[in-house]
Enzyme design. Sequence first.
Site, short mmCIF file in Angstrom:
data_model
loop_
_atom_site.label_atom_id
_atom_site.label_comp_id
_atom_site.label_asym_id
_atom_site.label_seq_id
_atom_site.Cartn_x
_atom_site.Cartn_y
_atom_site.Cartn_z
N SER A 109 0.83 -1.21 0.00
CA SER A 109 0.00 0.00 0.00
C SER A 109 0.87 1.26 0.00
O SER A 109 1.62 1.50 -0.93
CB SER A 109 -0.95 -0.04 1.20
OG SER A 109 -1.93 0.96 1.11
N LYS A 151 -7.24 7.65 -6.94
CA LYS A 151 -6.34 6.85 -7.76
C LYS A 151 -5.55 7.70 -8.74
O LYS A 151 -4.36 7.46 -8.98
CB LYS A 151 -7.13 5.77 -8.51
CG LYS A 151 -7.65 4.65 -7.62
CD LYS A 151 -8.39 3.61 -8.44
CE LYS A 151 -8.87 2.46 -7.56
NZ LYS A 151 -9.58 1.41 -8.33
#
Length: 442
Positions: A109, A151
Amino acid sequence: MVRFFRLFLLLGGLTLLVWGAVFPVAAQQESQNPLVVVLTAEGPVTSVMQGYIQRGLQVAEAEGAQLVILQLNTPGGAISVMNEIIQTIRASEIPVVVYVSPRGAMAGSAGTLITLAGHASAMAPETAIGAASPVGMQGEDIGETIAAKEKEILRATARSLAARRPAEAIALAEDTIETARAASAQEALQVGLVDFIAADLNDLLRQLDGFEVIVLDRPVTLSTRFASVREVPPTFIEQALGLLTDPNIVFLLLTIGVQAILIELSNPGGWVAGFIGVVCLALVFYSFGIIPVNLFGLIFIVLAFVLFILELQATTHGALTAAGVASFITGALVLFNSVRIPGFPSVSVPLVIGAGAVLAVTFLALIGYALRALKTPVAMGKPALIGQVGVVTKTIDPRGMVQVAGELWSAEAAEPGEALPEGTRVEVVDVEGLRLKVRRVK
């Protein structure tokens, strides 16, 4: 004898000459060896990690280090803190190499972008990188519009950090965000997402020697062949604050804090239990700013607290205590386990149930003690004095003074004609007005 003395002087001079020629050079070489500062960041990406990395870079700058190696092992964490760490690394005037280690470690992540932020990057064998898709505050998939925005900005950040790398590496970096793709160390090296695979720190230093990096838009060639390594471990405070990223530790602090406050309320006047309770709860609320929690669970915990207090005021023989414990367990599970964010573990359910049971037993013991105190008749006057043991303070012959229950009383011997000298331990056998009748304790 003279020849021997001259030979001794000659040998001594040669020894001093060799010493002065060799050891200053060695000392000079040691002083000229580049210094490499090694930081070790493990666990979720939190403000504690960010502060540790920032302090480590300040130490490296103060000691004139040539290179900083950040050993990273993280499942991820908060994006905001990740951005701060990236800014700290990219603003450093000292090259920073991010090394995903040891074997079995990951840069998951947020750790993916932190690895890309290094001026060079490396991974140990059997490590992984990727799965950097953003999620909501409770670990859920976020809405389409918000997801697209998050994103897109993360992909732009990844492209910026990986701009010097091959197109395949940039594509992989974007895929870790767009499709939560992960890659092994070998896969990352094959496309150029990282620069090296190093078995350990010494192997990494060997491979870094002569490698060129770009620091603040200027090329820097690393020289690590004869480097001196200086490890900067986390301080005690940083380690202690790091424990507050573990929800199990935070839950235990919460349980201890609640129990301590209840003990203080059931037996007011002391300060130790109250102080411990306040400190524990203060640490708990501080941790809420580090780890993701669902604050809705606090409603159940406050309700449990209210039920415990009501039990103290109006005893229901454990009914309110049982309800309070159930509410406490529910609140803890909602508080910690309803949040699912990569990088942050959940609290152990058996631990929560066990702590709830301990809380119930402790509180029921307090209730039992209070009930016994209420049922005990209050002894006053003559019944309270008979049987008490005291000490003669003034000789009884036939009358004198005794100290009983912290007070001075006029007394006489229960046995006629008996003399009781000062310091004799006596027992009260009767009370006549304001005078006690006592006898010697056998």
